[in-house]
Structure formats: structure tokens, C-alpha cells
Scaffold this active site. Structure first.
Site, PDB file in Angstrom:
ATOM      1  N   ASP A 334       0.845  -1.192   0.000  1.00 41.66           N
ATOM      2  CA  ASP A 334       0.000   0.000   0.000  1.00 41.66           C
ATOM      3  C   ASP A 334       0.884   1.247   0.000  1.00 41.66           C
ATOM      4  OD1 ASP A 334      -2.061   1.771   0.090  1.00 41.66           O
ATOM      5  OD2 ASP A 334      -2.884   1.117   2.009  1.00 41.66           O
ATOM      6  N   GLU A 530      -8.738   8.923   4.156  1.00 45.67           N
ATOM      7  CA  GLU A 530      -7.677   8.606   5.105  1.00 45.67           C
ATOM      8  C   GLU A 530      -7.258   9.837   5.894  1.00 45.67           C
ATOM      9  OE1 GLU A 530      -4.543   6.096   2.888  1.00 45.67           O
ATOM     10  OE2 GLU A 530      -5.797   7.093   1.434  1.00 45.67           O
TER      11      GLU A 530
HETATM   12  C1  BGC Z   1      -3.404   9.561  -3.121  1.00 43.14           C
HETATM   13  C2  BGC Z   1      -4.216   8.490  -2.458  1.00 43.14           C
HETATM   14  C3  BGC Z   1      -3.366   7.797  -1.459  1.00 43.14           C
HETATM   15  C4  BGC Z   1      -2.780   8.785  -0.479  1.00 43.14           C
HETATM   16  C5  BGC Z   1      -1.855   8.084   0.452  1.00 43.14           C
HETATM   17  C6  BGC Z   1      -2.929  10.528  -2.079  1.00 43.14           C
HETATM   18  O1  BGC Z   1      -2.217  11.549  -2.668  1.00 43.14           O
HETATM   19  O2  BGC Z   1      -4.130  10.201  -4.082  1.00 43.14           O
HETATM   20  O3  BGC Z   1      -4.668   7.552  -3.360  1.00 43.14           O
HETATM   21  O4  BGC Z   1      -4.123   6.839  -0.808  1.00 43.14           O
HETATM   22  O5  BGC Z   1      -2.128   9.850  -1.146  1.00 43.14           O
HETATM   23  O6  BGC Z   1      -1.375   8.890   1.481  1.00 43.14           O
HETATM   24  C1  BGC Z   2      -4.881   3.402   0.682  1.00 39.90           C
HETATM   25  C2  BGC Z   2      -5.357   2.234  -0.122  1.00 39.90           C
HETATM   26  C3  BGC Z   2      -5.484   2.624  -1.558  1.00 39.90           C
HETATM   27  C4  BGC Z   2      -4.178   3.185  -2.054  1.00 39.90           C
HETATM   28  C5  BGC Z   2      -4.209   3.637  -3.485  1.00 39.90           C
HETATM   29  C6  BGC Z   2      -3.651   4.015   0.089  1.00 39.90           C
HETATM   30  O1  BGC Z   2      -3.272   5.157   0.783  1.00 39.90           O
HETATM   31  O2  BGC Z   2      -4.606   2.965   1.999  1.00 39.90           O
HETATM   32  O3  BGC Z   2      -6.576   1.767   0.384  1.00 39.90           O
HETATM   33  O4  BGC Z   2      -5.864   1.525  -2.317  1.00 39.90           O
HETATM   34  O5  BGC Z   2      -3.811   4.288  -1.262  1.00 39.90           O
HETATM   35  O6  BGC Z   2      -4.911   4.795  -3.641  1.00 39.90           O
END
Ligand code: BGC
Ligand code: BGC
Length: 839
Positions: A334, A530
């Protein structure tokens, strides 16, 4: 540079302390691992044996074996790296033969923006695929596999059908509909040129303060288990038969392995400090059906188990997942998660591959990780057999998926995206996911000929009803025009009422021209994904906020009030429940707002057109500080239990609920001021005078935007403070706690820098002179500073009423980056700087 700093940060022993406040222990360190041998070491024999079905067959293995044998080591390593389309160009694949690409939540298609319809996505997919298929010397043409977070429909694409988030789907208790949702999602994903959905999320969240709780179906592992296999079957179809893409199916990714929903305090990417039995009985339940259903991939969790980062845990990735659970597909990482393993950086991590990772998700570090992994494969730090196993799995997935065949009949099927048939499936899911928590005197269903006031900021906002992971990463910034195929909750209500001989008057603030028979107020949480959604307690909003005031005003006008509450989780809403005659938990329903009207608006005679079917998949709190709360937790005493949900015709009267919040005393966060990019409540940064210090987020420790950089211009006296409501730190001072700062000097100060605390009404002293400490710190290197609270107290801070636990002030130029500011019980290495001169 960045990678080196991150490495220093992650291996620095100063980051490893036992007995820290919980969140600090979760900050990527592996506290306790070395101290207690056997911690974080799984015992596969304790786990049920399962097996991937449909992935391995003689014909596929023969083809994959031949392909594998034709690859150079460079090409093999390339297959093991995935870059993000925001950071890699198609041309890059000529020099770096990556096997996979992804579009992260915030990554737009090439040359377009986040709010693009399918053609831009198809063109992007084709551009990368074309380079991977070029005939070049030394290159074996193998198409890249393209993954995306199609976690509630292919919600990155304008026009797509967006389903309720998983929290709502869990309330349906309808595994058969889950399969259908998987099929629709797959068709819209394949039509957009994309091969792989990063779902289903099989987390079993035990503490809904976690901002990602809504990505989980339920706190109840049985529900997750009953859905996991169905969703995989829906997305992928019959893996044994292969040619999935040719049938409008895509690869699934069961995530995040493991116990992402079991972290202490619901801290994102934190530590699940739980028994192995809880992994087996609770957190792994979804994998027991997803693996036999043939999930082609499993994504590793950012989190740790017993202090060990999952990305480096061989006993779980290899011993349990691959061997005991018999998983024969690809283990994908991830988002730079490998970089959090001790000794690793986002650009270098043999340990993760050796632990069992097959594919690095290295969005912006694909180049570094390719070079490093190649070097490690050459010099034996990664055994060649491990490389071959990883690449065999990747090629197996590509073969099964049908990616190696030239035909892609679904790519470009624009008619599939947001089609009426697909939207009908989503609308059914909305209907089934609604949970009725209160319905005094049978207020619902409404007669269809009623005159209804629709109010609330979220009533006519498809972005708000869709939540995070919708067009943009956090789901923010969306307008109704971004959803050409969607319908707001208001639009659905209006349609049903008008068709039924009634009428709807809309005013977000609840003003009306004709006194309505009833008011429906739509409000709740705003979108988040997140990190941004993490909470310290479950109080929806403090005090008499605008939504509550609106409910009360309407009630005072003698209008019966229906609350339609949008949220990613149960929250403490006692006051809102008291102020509503009916209360519907609608979660984040997605684009088909009409599903709400289907259930709320009955016939002209007031008979239901559709009943309520949803029951809570998470327990609803009785108190704001009641977390963690889930069935089985000691003293389980929710307001509404797991499985609660009224049906039409059922009588239930809710006695007035106490409205005093218990947050203040019980969970007010007194010891975490800044961490991983957040200032958890009640804290926030304050700069004075405003704008005098330039502040911005920076990546640190391999974690995106974990640090905050501050630059004093030196043109005037300026202070940086972390401020909030005053807290009493007397106990902490007496217990010898220290203020702990992880920081980096970016430019040394020219004149003295003062460190102080601020109190309400005021602190008598001037604080401490931090200048010598900052001058001694090598610029660009991470440092730790620990100052005993007693030292700050002696310098003038009144510990009983601290309103800013950290103030940094100077009149000259100076620049630093802060990674964390917390209280710590570990005083080793603490210093008490000299008092600053009086102001
Ligand atoms: C991305 C997300 C990713 C996240 C992780 C973002 O910039 O677009 O997909 O999950 O960063 O920290
Ligand atoms: C997230 C994942 C996601 C990935 C790609 C990560 O930060 O935890 O769930 O699939 O980004 O966007």
C-alpha cells in the site's frame, strides 16, 4: 535526500520508546519488537487452512512459466513495481519496464483533471499499455496492469454509478446484492480501460474513531465474511474460466491485510496490539471467503501488529497468507507502506519482498525502488527464487485476467457507465442500507401528497452524500454538475412527492413560504478519507451547532421533523435524536439519492412503497466518549445495538436522551498536539501575526504530508503556537512527563528563539531559550527534543490551564519542520534549557 532522511528517521533508536502515549507508538516505529521476542510472530497452525480457487491450472502455469523464462532480471524486477500515473509517464516505461500502474485517489488521468469522464481514463490506460507492449530489444511485451480505488463503484470517473460506502452496504445484510454490486463496479471499471479494483475492503473496524471505518462493512466479522466472497465473485466472475476482462470483470484486491481496523484508539496506520486469536477470529474472517472465491490480489495494511509493520511481517505475509491460507495471487503493498518498515525507505526495501510482498506500490518512488531492488536481486540480498515466485504470481494474475489477450471488448463501452440498469442496482442498495432509528407516532412513511420542507446543507449535494474516495481523494470540492448521472436526495424527494400529488419546498436554512406538513433535514459529516476523518471521540458536533438549531426551530414551529443523517459511522447525536420525530441513518449513500425517497415517501394513503430493511452494522454510542464500542467489548452498552433498526409498523418510543457530553473529562486529548500531519482536537496551529510564518505540509518518514514546515521571514517578531481549549497538565507535570518534539532545523536561527507555553488567562514567565539547542542541531537532520513539563512550569507556565502547549517565537529568520509534538513518559535524554530573557 528525502529518502536518506526518511531512513535516518526510521532507524533512529530515539524514535523507539515503550510506554509512549498510544498514538506515538503507532507512528511507524516498532516499539517493543526487539524488547519482547516473539511479538508480532504469527503461528500459522492456529489459522484455518484455505486455498485460492481457480488461479492455478496447468495451461496457465505453462504459459506463465514460458513467459517468466523469457524475462531478464531487469524485466522481472520491473514487473514487481507499480508507479502512480501522477508521477510516471508512459515514456518512462521504456527505461523502467514497470509491470503495473495505479491511479491514487488524487491522481487524475493524463493531461486532464480529477473530474474527467471515461474517455480521458481510457486514453491514459491505452497510453501506458501501448508502451509496455512495444517491441524493443531486450523487452518482452507484457501489458501493464492498471489499478484504481473502485471502492464504491468506479467512483473516480465522472458519470460512474457511485454506490453507498461499505458501512451502508453492511446494513443491508444482502450478500446476493453485493455480488451484483461487484459486477456493476467491474463493468464500469473495465469500460473505463482499468483492469483492477483496489477492493473489497475487508477491514473489521473495532473503533469507529478511525476515519476509514466507513470503508468497512461491519464491526461484525460474520457480516464481512458473508460479503467478501460475494464481492470478489461479482468483481472477478469465474476465475477458473479466465478471460475476466473479456467478460467485463476486473481483478479484486482484498485489503488491508491485516487488522487495519484493529489499531489501538482507531489510529490510522497504527498498531493492532491484540492477540493472534483476535486476528484469526475477527480481522481475518473476510479473507476466509475472499481467497477461496479466487481474489487475484491482496493488499497489505499500513498498520502494525504487536509493533511489527505488516509490510515487513514474513510470518503473516508468507507463513499465514501464502502458506496456511493458500493464497496464490499477488500480494501488493500500500502506497509506500514498505517505506515504514525499519531499515527501509520508500525507495528501497528488500525486507518487504523477503517477507512476501510481490508488488511494490511505489507511487512516486518507482524509479528508486526499481534500481534498489535490481541491485539487491543481483547481489543476493533478495533470493532469485523469491523474485521468480513474485513475478510468476504477477504473470499468473495477468494471464487469468485476460490481460495477455489482445481483445478488450468492454474498454470504451461508455453506455455501461452510469447506465440506468446500473443506477437501479445502486438505488436498491440505498433503499436497503437506510436504518430507521426513531419514528415517533409512525411519522414515516410520509404521505406522497404532503407538502414537505426539505432543508439542511446536504440535501442538495451529491458530493456530500457520496463521501470520500469520490472523484477526489477526500471527496471534497465536488459539485452536483460533476455527477451528470447522479441525483441528490432533494431531487429524489421532489420527484416522489410531485409524482404522488404532493410538493417539496427546498431551503437549506429551513426557511419556508408555506407551512409544511413535515420537514426533512439532511445533514451530517462532510466527506473525508484517510487521516482527515480520524476522531478522538464520537461527538458529532459540539454545542448548539447550526443543524441542531434548525431542528429545534422547526420543532418549535410545530413542524414534525425527520432527520436524514449522513455519516461514515455511528456518532453521538443524542441532542439531534431528541430534536427529531424520525431519524434515519443514511450513511454515505452515493449518487442515487432517489433511494432515500423510495423508502421515506409512501403512497398517498401513507402506506410504504418500500420498507426499511437496514439494520446497524456498527453499534451506536450512548456516550460521546464511548469508544471503542463493538459487540463483545467489555461493558458493551450502546444506545442502539449492532443489528438494531426499526421497521414500518413497529412501535418504539424513544425517551428523552441525556444531552451532556462526557467528552471533556474522559477523552479530551491532552497529550497529542501534532502527529502525522494532524493536530488532533482540540489543537490547531496558530501563527501570529497571521501570515508572518510561511507554513506548508511536507512528506516525512516515508509518510505523505506527515511533517509541517515553518519559515520565519525575519521581518518581524512572529510566533508559532499549537493552541486549543485550556487543559490541565498538572498531573502530567507531577508524573514527570516531557514535552517531546520531533523536528528538523531547515535554516538556523539568526537571533534567539524562545520556547514557551501559553496559559489562560496568562503565564507569568518568558519561557526557555531554545537557541543553543537549535544552533547545535545539524540542519536537515531529524532531531528529538524532550523538555520536562516541570522545566516549563519553572519557567512560568501554569500547568493547570495550558492553552498552548507549544509556542516558538523569534524576531529573526529561521526555518524548521515539525514531525510530532506530544507528551511522553519517557524522559531519557530530556534537557531543561536556560530561561529566556524577559520579553
Ligand atoms: C493519493 C491516495 C493515497 C494517499 C496516500 C494521495 O495523494 O491520491 O490515493 O491513498 O495519497 O497517502
Ligand atoms: C490506501 C489504499 C489505496 C491506495 C491507493 C492508500 O493510501 O490505503 O486503500 O488503495 O492508497 O490509492
Amino acid at each position: 535526500m528525502k529518502a536518506t532522511l526518511a531512513a535516518a528517521l526510521l532507524v533512529a533508536p530515539l524514535l523507539v520508546h515503550a510506554g509512549q502515549p498510544p498514538a506515538a507508538a503507532a507512528s511507524g516505529s516498532q516499539s517493543g519488537a526487539a524488547a519482547s521476542p516473539g511479538r508480532g510472530e504469527a503461528h500459522p497452525a492456529l489459522w484455518p487452512a484455505t486455498r485460492s480457487r481457480g488461479l492455478v491450472d496447468a495451461a496457465t502455469e505453462k504459459r506463465v512459466g514460458q513467459l517468466l523464462a523469457s524475462l531478464s532480471l531487469e524485466e522481472k524486477v520491473g514487473q514487481m513495481v507499480q508507479g502512480d500515473i501522477a508521477s510516471v509517464r508512459p515514456e518512462d516505461l521504456r527505461r523502467y519496464p514497470l509491470g503495473s500502474i495505479l491511479a491514487g485517489g488524487g491522481s487524475p488521468p493524463l493531461g486532464a483533471d480529477d473530474r474527467s469522464p471515461a474517455p480521458a481514463w481510457i486514453a491514459t490506460a491505452q497510453a501506458f499499455r501501448a508502451v509496455s507492449l512495444e517491441a524493443r530489444p531486450g523487452h518482452v511485451p507484457i501489458p501493464v496492469v492498471f489499478g484504481i480505488d473502485a471502492i464504491h463503484g468506479n467512483s473516480n470517473v465522472v458519470g460512474a454509478t457511485v454506490f453507498p460506502h461499505n458501512v451502508g452496504l453492511g446494513a443491508m445484510r444482502d450478500p446476493a446484492l453485493m455480488r451484483r454490486i461487484g459486477e456493476v463496479t467491474a463493468e464500469e471499471t473495465a469500460a473505463s480501460g482499468i483492469d483492477w479494483s483496489f477492493g473489497p475492503t475487508l477491514t473489521v473496524p473495532q473503533d469507529v474513531r478511525w476515519g476509514r471505518a466507513y470503508e468497512g462493512y461491519s464491526e461484525d466479522p460474520a457480516i464481512v465474511r458473508s460479503y467478501a466472497g460475494e464481492m470478489v465473485r461479482g468483481l472477478q466472475g469465474d476465475v477458473a474460466a479466465g478471460h475476466l476482462l473479456q467478460k467485463g470483470r476486473v481483478a479484486a484486491s482484498a485489503k488491508h491485510f491485516l487488522a487495519d481496523g484493529g489499531t489501538r484508539d482507531g489510529i490510522d496506520q497504527g498498531d493492532a496490539d491484540i492477540d493472534e486469536r483476535v486476528l484469526v477470529d475477527t480481522h481475518a474472517q473476510g479473507y476466509y471467503t475472499a481467497i477461496p472465491a479466487g481474489t487475484l490480489t491482496v493488499m497489505v495494511s499500513f498498520s502494525s501488529w504487536q509493533g511489527i509493520k505488516m509490510h515487513g511481517n514474513a510470518s503473516l505475509l508468507t507463513g499465514v497468507l501464502k502458506q496456511r491460507l493458500g493464497f496464490e495471487g499477488v500480494v501488493v503493498g500500500d502506497w509506500n507502506g514498505h517505506g515504514q518498515v525499519p531499515g527501509c525507505t520508500p525507495g528501497d526495501c528488500a525486507a518487504a519482498i523477503n517477507a512476501g510482498l510481490d508488488l511494490f506500490m511505489a507511487p512516486d518512488h518507482w524509479r528508486e525502488i526499481y534500481d534498489a531492488t535490481l541491485a539487491e536481486a543481483r547481489d543476493g540480498r533478495i533470493p532469485l527464487a523469491r523474485i521468480d515466485d513474485a513475478v510468476r504470481r504477477i504473470l499468473r494474475v495477468k494471464a487469468k485476467l485476460g490481460l495477455l489477450e489482445p481483445e478488450r471488448p468492454w474498454e470504451g463501452r461508455l453506455d455501461a457507465i452510469g447506465s440506468p440498469a446500473h443506477r437501479a442496482v445502486a438505488r436498491q442498495a440505498v433503499r436497503e442500507s437506510l436504518v430507521l432509528l426513531r419514528n415517533e407516532r409512525g411519522l414515516l412513511p410520509l404521505r406522497s401528497n404532503a407538502h414537505v420542507l426539505v432543508a439542511g446543507a446536504a440535501a442538495d449535494d451529491i458530493g456530500r452524500q457520496s463521501g470520500g474516495w469520490t472523484l477526489s481523494w477526500q471527496g471534497t470540492g465536488n459539485r452536483n454538475s460533476d455527477f451528470p448521472n447522479g441525483e441528490s436526495i432533494l431531487a429524489g424527494l421532489r420527484e416522489a412527492l410531485v409524482a404522488g400529488g404532493g410538493s417539496a419546498e427546498f431551503n437549506a436554512e429551513g426557511q419556508y413560504t408555506h407551512k409544511p406538513d413535515v420537514a426533512i433535514v439532511v445533514y451530517g459529516e462532510t466527506p473525508y478519507a484517510e487521516m482527515q476523518g480520524d476522531l478522538r471521540h464520537l461527538e458529532f458536533q459540539q454545542g448548539e451547532h447550526a443543524d441542531l438549531a434548525l431542528l429545534k426551530r422547526l420543532k418549535a414551529d410545530g413542524i414534525p421533523v425527520v432527520s436524514v443523517f449522513l455519516s461514515g459511522r455511528p456518532l453521538w447525536v443524542n441532542a439531534e435524536l431528541n430534536a427529531s420525530d424520525a431519524f434515519v441513518a443514511a450513511w454515505f449513500p452515493g449518487t442515487e439519492g432517489g433511494g432515500v425517497a423510495d423508502v421515506l415517501v409512501g403512497t398517498a394513503a401513507g402506506q410504504p412503497r418500500h420498507g426499511f430493511r437496514g439494520t446497524l452494522s456498527f453499534s451506536w454510542p450512548r456516550r460521546a466518549a464511548q469508544a471503542p464500542l463493538h459487540e463483545g467489548v467489555a461493558g458493551y452498552d450502546p444506545l442502539f445495538r449492532l443489528g438494531y433498526g426499526l421497521k414500518y409498523g413497529q412501535q418504539a418510543t424513544l425517551a428523552p436522551l441525556p444531552e451532556a457530553s462526557d467528552v471533556e473529562g474522559a477523552v479530551w486529548n491532552v497529550d497529542r498536539y501534532y502527529q502525522r500531519g494532524h493536530t488532533p482536537a482540540p489543537w490547531g496551529f496558530r501563527i501570529e501575526p497571521e501570515g508572518a510564518i510561511d507554513a506548508h505540509a511536507v512528506d516525512a518518514g516515508g509518510i505523505q504530508e506527515a511533517g509541517r514546515s515553518f519559515q520565519w521571514s525575519g521581518t518581524q517578531a512572529a510566533s508559532l503556537a499549537i493552541s486549543g481549549a485550556p487543559v490541565d497538565l498538572s498531573r502530567q507535570a507531577n508524573a514527570q512527563l516531557v514535552l517531546r518534539l520531533e523536528y528538523r532545523v531547515d535554516a538556523r536561527p539568526a537571533v534567539p528563539v524562545r520556547l514557551a507555553m501559553e496559559c489562560t488567562p496568562a503565564c507569568p514567565g518568558a519561557g526557555l531559550d531554545l537557541t543553543p539547542v537549535l544552533m547545535a542541531a545539524a540542519p536537515g537532520e531529524w532531531q528529538e527534543l524532550k523538555v520536562p513539563l516541570t522545566c516549563l512550569r519553572d519557567a512560568g507556565a501554569d500547568m493547570s490551564t495550558v492553552s498552548s502547549p507549544l509556542v516558538l517565537e523569534t524576531t529573526g529568520p529561521f526555518a524548521m519542520t515539525i514531525l510530532s509534538a506530544t507528551l511522553s513518559a519517557d524522559g531519557v535524554g530530556a534537557i531543561c534549557p536556560a530561561r529566556a530573557g524577559q520579553r
